[in-house]
Motif scaffolding. Structure first.
Motif, PDB file in Angstrom:
ATOM      1  N   LEU A  26       0.832  -1.201   0.000  1.00 48.83           N
ATOM      2  CA  LEU A  26       0.000   0.000   0.000  1.00 48.83           C
ATOM      3  C   LEU A  26       0.868   1.254   0.000  1.00 48.83           C
ATOM      4  CD1 LEU A  26      -2.830   1.275   0.219  1.00 48.83           C
ATOM      5  CD2 LEU A  26      -2.587   1.167   2.695  1.00 48.83           C
ATOM      6  N   PHE A  27       1.930   1.234   0.802  1.00 49.55           N
ATOM      7  CA  PHE A  27       2.847   2.377   0.867  1.00 49.55           C
ATOM      8  C   PHE A  27       3.518   2.609  -0.485  1.00 49.55           C
ATOM      9  CE2 PHE A  27       7.333   3.660   1.499  1.00 49.55           C
ATOM     10  CZ  PHE A  27       7.117   4.966   1.924  1.00 49.55           C
ATOM     11  N   LEU A  28       3.981   1.538  -1.114  1.00 45.02           N
ATOM     12  CA  LEU A  28       4.635   1.665  -2.417  1.00 45.02           C
ATOM     13  C   LEU A  28       3.666   2.183  -3.475  1.00 45.02           C
ATOM     14  CD1 LEU A  28       6.758  -1.625  -2.398  1.00 45.02           C
ATOM     15  CD2 LEU A  28       7.643   0.706  -2.216  1.00 45.02           C
ATOM     16  N   CYS A  29       2.418   1.712  -3.408  1.00 49.50           N
ATOM     17  CA  CYS A  29       1.408   2.182  -4.370  1.00 49.50           C
ATOM     18  C   CYS A  29       1.139   3.666  -4.189  1.00 49.50           C
ATOM     19  CB  CYS A  29       0.109   1.389  -4.216  1.00 49.50           C
ATOM     20  SG  CYS A  29       0.211  -0.314  -4.809  1.00 49.50           S
ATOM     21  N   LYS A  30       1.057   4.110  -2.941  1.00 48.08           N
ATOM     22  CA  LYS A  30       0.791   5.527  -2.667  1.00 48.08           C
ATOM     23  C   LYS A  30       1.916   6.423  -3.166  1.00 48.08           C
ATOM     24  CE  LYS A  30      -2.260   5.291   1.359  1.00 48.08           C
ATOM     25  NZ  LYS A  30      -2.377   5.514   2.824  1.00 48.08           N
ATOM     26  N   THR A  31       3.124   5.900  -3.155  1.00 49.95           N
ATOM     27  CA  THR A  31       4.273   6.686  -3.605  1.00 49.95           C
ATOM     28  C   THR A  31       4.572   6.475  -5.082  1.00 49.95           C
ATOM     29  OG1 THR A  31       5.738   4.923  -2.772  1.00 49.95           O
ATOM     30  CG2 THR A  31       5.344   6.807  -1.324  1.00 49.95           C
ATOM     31  N   GLY A  32       3.678   5.760  -5.788  1.00 44.95           N
ATOM     32  CA  GLY A  32       3.821   5.592  -7.229  1.00 44.95           C
ATOM     33  C   GLY A  32       4.814   4.532  -7.646  1.00 44.95           C
ATOM     34  N   LYS A  33       5.308   3.737  -6.699  1.00 52.48           N
ATOM     35  CA  LYS A  33       6.299   2.705  -7.025  1.00 52.48           C
ATOM     36  C   LYS A  33       5.583   1.380  -7.265  1.00 52.48           C
ATOM     37  CE  LYS A  33       9.863   5.100  -4.379  1.00 52.48           C
ATOM     38  NZ  LYS A  33      10.767   5.065  -3.212  1.00 52.48           N
ATOM     39  N   LEU A  34       4.820   1.339  -8.357  1.00 50.36           N
ATOM     40  CA  LEU A  34       3.974   0.180  -8.635  1.00 50.36           C
ATOM     41  C   LEU A  34       4.779  -1.036  -9.050  1.00 50.36           C
ATOM     42  CD1 LEU A  34       0.877   0.245  -8.359  1.00 50.36           C
ATOM     43  CD2 LEU A  34       1.827   2.511  -8.617  1.00 50.36           C
ATOM     44  N   SER A  35       5.888  -0.835  -9.759  1.00 51.09           N
ATOM     45  CA  SER A  35       6.710  -1.984 -10.172  1.00 51.09           C
ATOM     46  C   SER A  35       7.271  -2.697  -8.952  1.00 51.09           C
ATOM     47  CB  SER A  35       7.849  -1.510 -11.086  1.00 51.09           C
ATOM     48  OG  SER A  35       7.340  -0.947 -12.261  1.00 51.09           O
ATOM     49  N   GLU A  36       7.767  -1.890  -7.968  1.00 48.59           N
ATOM     50  CA  GLU A  36       8.296  -2.482  -6.744  1.00 48.59           C
ATOM     51  C   GLU A  36       7.188  -3.179  -5.951  1.00 48.59           C
ATOM     52  OE1 GLU A  36       8.828   0.474  -7.881  1.00 48.59           O
ATOM     53  OE2 GLU A  36      10.874   1.188  -7.547  1.00 48.59           O
ATOM     54  N   ALA A  37       6.001  -2.569  -5.957  1.00 47.19           N
ATOM     55  CA  ALA A  37       4.869  -3.161  -5.237  1.00 47.19           C
ATOM     56  C   ALA A  37       4.493  -4.508  -5.834  1.00 47.19           C
ATOM     57  CB  ALA A  37       3.671  -2.208  -5.268  1.00 47.19           C
ATOM     58  N   GLU A  38       4.451  -4.584  -7.180  1.00 48.05           N
ATOM     59  CA  GLU A  38       4.122  -5.854  -7.812  1.00 48.05           C
ATOM     60  C   GLU A  38       5.234  -6.872  -7.576  1.00 48.05           C
ATOM     61  OE1 GLU A  38       2.639  -7.816 -12.037  1.00 48.05           O
ATOM     62  OE2 GLU A  38       3.087  -5.686 -11.962  1.00 48.05           O
ATOM     63  N   GLY A  39       6.483  -6.404  -7.557  1.00 51.09           N
ATOM     64  CA  GLY A  39       7.605  -7.297  -7.254  1.00 51.09           C
ATOM     65  C   GLY A  39       7.465  -7.915  -5.877  1.00 51.09           C
ATOM     66  N   LEU A  40       6.965  -7.114  -4.918  1.00 50.02           N
ATOM     67  CA  LEU A  40       6.747  -7.613  -3.560  1.00 50.02           C
ATOM     68  C   LEU A  40       5.626  -8.647  -3.535  1.00 50.02           C
ATOM     69  CD1 LEU A  40       8.092  -6.989  -0.860  1.00 50.02           C
ATOM     70  CD2 LEU A  40       6.242  -5.400  -0.367  1.00 50.02           C
ATOM     71  N   ARG A  78       4.991 -10.724  -5.970  1.00 47.56           N
ATOM     72  CA  ARG A  78       5.593 -11.974  -6.474  1.00 47.56           C
ATOM     73  C   ARG A  78       6.456 -12.626  -5.393  1.00 47.56           C
ATOM     74  NH1 ARG A  78       1.772 -12.153  -9.789  1.00 47.56           N
ATOM     75  NH2 ARG A  78       1.660 -10.335 -11.160  1.00 47.56           N
ATOM     76  N   GLU A  79       7.157 -11.801  -4.613  1.00 39.57           N
ATOM     77  CA  GLU A  79       8.017 -12.333  -3.547  1.00 39.57           C
ATOM     78  C   GLU A  79       7.191 -13.056  -2.489  1.00 39.57           C
ATOM     79  OE1 GLU A  79      10.228 -10.372   0.219  1.00 39.57           O
ATOM     80  OE2 GLU A  79      10.885  -9.560  -1.718  1.00 39.57           O
ATOM     81  N   MET A  80       6.073 -12.440  -2.084  1.00 44.05           N
ATOM     82  CA  MET A  80       5.268 -13.066  -1.034  1.00 44.05           C
ATOM     83  C   MET A  80       4.680 -14.389  -1.515  1.00 44.05           C
ATOM     84  SD  MET A  80       1.919 -10.484  -0.831  1.00 44.05           S
ATOM     85  CE  MET A  80       0.984 -11.423   0.366  1.00 44.05           C
ATOM     86  N   MET A  81       4.349 -14.482  -2.820  1.00 43.74           N
ATOM     87  CA  MET A  81       3.804 -15.737  -3.336  1.00 43.74           C
ATOM     88  C   MET A  81       4.876 -16.821  -3.376  1.00 43.74           C
ATOM     89  SD  MET A  81       0.955 -14.720  -6.222  1.00 43.74           S
ATOM     90  CE  MET A  81       1.998 -13.749  -7.272  1.00 43.74           C
TER      91      MET A  81
END
Length: 757
Positions: free
Chosen positions: A339-353, A355-358
């Motif tokens: 949620l924090f990454l999405c709010k700061t516009g870092k969507l690629s990093e958020a999606e990477g996270l 994939r990591e959790m899965m």
């Protein structure tokens, strides 16, 4: 419940450590609880107003009967109703009951006597019962109100859930005009708890929050005590207690603790909720000294709060501590960071996270996917959002109405109304109820595409469903009318809205200013801004930016600079959009050096440019075929942490294709596709023509087929290339198919597509 709160993370779960009650923390909430105990509104800016009461109108014949009955019982109220109303019994219907109540509602005793008489003849309608309940509550006769509600629920029901929805809707519908006493909802809530309808009681609590009302502390305590009296109910009690700690008092806290339900992490959780993150972190550090080892719940609570306040370094440090202690991050921890990454516009990093959790075996839930989908939509990358939406369904994770609303809003923002409408109907077919936000998103989308008939049709559908359009809804409609040049109609609409008591805001006025500017009536727009300064809501940065944009499009660059100075004099902070308007104006006027100086000044003053800022400058250099400078600006943009958007790639690809730098254009196209963006028709056309002129026919064909798969309609010139190519190769079937497509897409006789990004 609070609509967007679902996108945030509840990081508190059940744990069974040694209890430690922080009495001081509870005492600090005393004043707030006093307000809540009296049903006082929380004053949220997101609350919806109670609906106006608008019953069916009586016919002339019905009105005469109602008048006779009303007059009779007022003049002969001391006599038995059975005898004085006997002449009217045969014609009396349930509708007449409400119409008579309208005439006698100020005489409470008369209301009760007449209601009793009517009930002996036939069962009253649900609406009539709720009307009398409202009158009883307003007359401070809560005992009678309780009896009336309890008697309804004491009857056998075929469908409790449906009955609850109908009763709560009717009680809300009759509230504003028949009583407006918030205690009526306390009574209803109490009846639900007493009759063990605890799920419905929770639904009522959440529903009332949307109207800015909170059930009193006493009845919340009754609700939680009932829940905690059974083993199965304890978890639900904790969830409610944690989500709404303000409505529970110390006595209940102790009750739940005795039940073994609350953990030591609750105090840490409360400190975080109150914004006391330093105190919470200190308590976290002291937990081990107290013999209470911090677990994943405590860490998740802190991480969630640090994410909320934007302290990324603290978050990373806490995650490292968890790894050292062998604690595995749960979905709540990941969701906070995503949620924090999405709010700061870092969507690629958020999606990477994600994939990591899965990979680590932590299964994402509906909230995680919805957070990412909403983030990508806000960034304008709707294809990436839809890809996640599909993935979510493939994994059997059921989207809720918030997920659907987020993706619908995304499609509406980019003008893909066919896709938005399809998702809306899919949502409804799955039994999910759209709310005001969903309808307003669709209405705004249709207004943006100029389809006002569909927009007003949705508005009417929304009203018929009992939903109340708000100022955002009407602003969207006014904006759509203005964009079609129907400024007078928009003014009439807003005038009618004002008559209904809806307060227009600066956004509404900005729509009219924008409409006037778009229709070339800048003088009227200037007058409206002057009126706003005198009597209406004060103009904001958007108001002035709209005027600046109009002046820039007139190629009169002295005026927008003057408006900018006026904004600064009034203490208004220009937004990055304001500077983008200026940047675009300099570009259109051929003043590229001024645009460069403006960008330099922004960077020096710490004003962070966005992709649109750089796009405007790069576009001008592409027009001049100066791809070396364009590439330098692009590198500077990326080095500054500004993420390229779809328009960036379209501009760069078209620029490189134009100068036949096909290797770089092809690389950028692949990078663009990797980020989920789809090129525009003009971008595809530039690539195809570039490869064709370089005699790279295989690449040109590949792009043409890709373009058609994505549903992007090529221009006539692009079609002609492949018609001629296939005709020359003797592929007559393909040639004829392409000719059919040209006719279907109405490209016959049209000039070349001169679309620009």
């Amino acid at each position: 419940m609070k609509r967007r709160a679902i996108l945030s993370v509840y990081c508190f779960q059940i744990s069974y450590h040694r209890p430690c009650l922080n009495l001081g923390l509870h005492s600090s909430l005393f004043v707030f609880r006093r307000c809540l105990s009296h049903g006082i509104s929380l004053g949220s800016t997101h609350t919806r107003p109670f609906p106006d009461y608008s019953p069916k109108k009586p016919t002339i014949k019905d009105a005469e009967l109602v008048h006779l009955i009303s007059t009779t019982i007022k003049l002969r109220c001391s006599e038995p109703f059975r005898s004085i109303l006997k002449p009217y019994e045969s014609n009396f219907r349930s509708d007449h009951l409400i119409w008579v109540l309208m005439n006698i509602k100020n005489d409470y005793k008369l209301v009760l006597d007449f209601f009793d008489w009517a009930c002996l003849r036939r069962d009253p309608s649900l609406e009539a019962r709720c009307v009398v309940v409202q009158i009883a509550a307003a007359s401070k006769d809560l005992k009678t109100a309780h009896e009336l509600i309890h008697n309804f629920w004491a009857k056998p029901k075929l469908d409790v859930g449906l009955s609850f929805a109908h009763f709560s809707d009717r009680l809300i519908y009759t509230y504003k005009d028949w009583g407006s006493d918030p205690h009526v909802f306390d009574v209803f809530f109490r009846v639900l708890v007493e009759t063990e309808m605890l799920n419905e009681a929770r639904k009522l609590f959440d529903k009332l929050l949307g109207y800015g009302l909170v059930i009193s502390v006493d009845f919340c305590n009754l609700f939680l005590t009932r829940l905690s009296s059974t083993f199965d109910g304890i978890e639900m009690a904790i969830k409610f207690f944690n989500e709404y700690p303000e409505v529970a008092d110390i006595h209940l806290s102790q009750t739940l603790r005795k039940a073994g339900a609350l953990c030591t992490g609750y105090d840490l959780y409360c400190l975080c909720r109150l914004g006391k993150i330093k105190e919470a972190h200190h308590l976290h550090l002291q937990m081990e000294l107290r013999g209470c080892v911090p677990d994943v719940v405590s860490y998740s609570t802190l991480i969630s709060r640090y994410c909320y306040v934007g302290e990324l370094q603290k978050v990373l440090k806490l995650i490292e501590e968890m790894k050292i202690k062998g604690l595995k991050q749960n979905s709540y921890t990941y969701n906070s960071i995503i949620l924090f990454l999405c709010k700061t516009g870092k969507l690629s990093e958020a999606e990477g996270l994600l994939r990591e959790m899965m990979v680590l075996g932590v299964l994402p839930d509906n909230v995680v996917y919805t957070t990412l989908i909403d983030g990508f939509c806000k960034l304008g990358n709707v294809p990436a959002a839809y890809r996640l939406f599909d993935e979510m369904r493939d994994r059997k994770i059921i989207p809720d109405y918030i997920t659907y609303t987020a993706i619908i809003h995304g499609f509406c923002q980019i003008g893909k109304m066919t896709e938005a409408d399809k998702l809306f109907h899919e949502m409804v077919s799955r039994g999910l109820e759209p709310d005001e936000v969903t309808y307003t998103a669709l209405i705004d989308g249709y207004c943006k595409t100029g389809e006002m008939k569909e927009a007003f049709s949705l508005h009417n559908q929304m009203v018929n469903m009992g939903l109340t359009p708000n100022v955002v809804t009407y602003t969207a409609l006014a904006d759509g009318l203005c964009k079609r040049g129907e400024v007078d109609v928009a003014n009439e609409l807003l005038h009618e809205v004002c008559k209904k008591g809806l307060q227009l805001n600066v956004c509404t006025y900005n729509s009219i200013v924008n409409g006037l500017c778009k229709s070339g009536n800048i003088a009227e727009a200037e007058k409206l801004v002057e009126q706003m300064e005198g009597a209406g809501p004060c103009p904001d940065a958007i108001t002035y930016t709209t005027l600046m944009d109009a002046y820039c499009k007139m190629r009169d660059m002295a005026k927008p600079q003057k408006v900018l100075l006026e904004m600064l004099d009034r203490g208004l902070q220009p937004t990055v959009v304001t500077f983008n308007v200026l940047m675009n104006g300099f570009g259109m006027s051929g003043m590229v050096e001024d645009a460069e100086r403006l960008l330099k000044w922004m960077l020096e003053k710490g004003i962070v440019p966005n992709a649109a800022t750089y796009n405007s400058l790069m576009k001008q250099y592409c027009i001049r075929n100066n791809m070396r400078t364009t590439a330098e600006i692009y590198r500077s943009m990326c080095a500054g942490g500004v993420i390229p958007d779809s328009n960036t790639y379209n501009i760069l690809i078209k620029g490189h294709s134009k100068v036949r730098n096909m290797k770089e254009a092809w690389f950028l196209h692949k990078e663009m596709a990797g980020k989920g963006f789809i090129p525009t028709a003009s971008c595809y056309g530039a690539l195809i023509k570039g490869f064709f002129k370089r005699r790279k026919f295989a690449e040109a064909r590949e792009l043409f087929e890709e373009m058609r798969r994505h549903g992007v309609v090529a221009d006539r010139e692009t079609y002609n290339i492949f018609v001629d190519m296939n005709y020359g190769e003797g592929n007559m079937d393909i040639t004829l198919d392409l000719c059919d497509e040209i006719i279907e897409n109405c490209l016959v006789g049209k000039p070349k597509n001169e679309e620009t990004s």
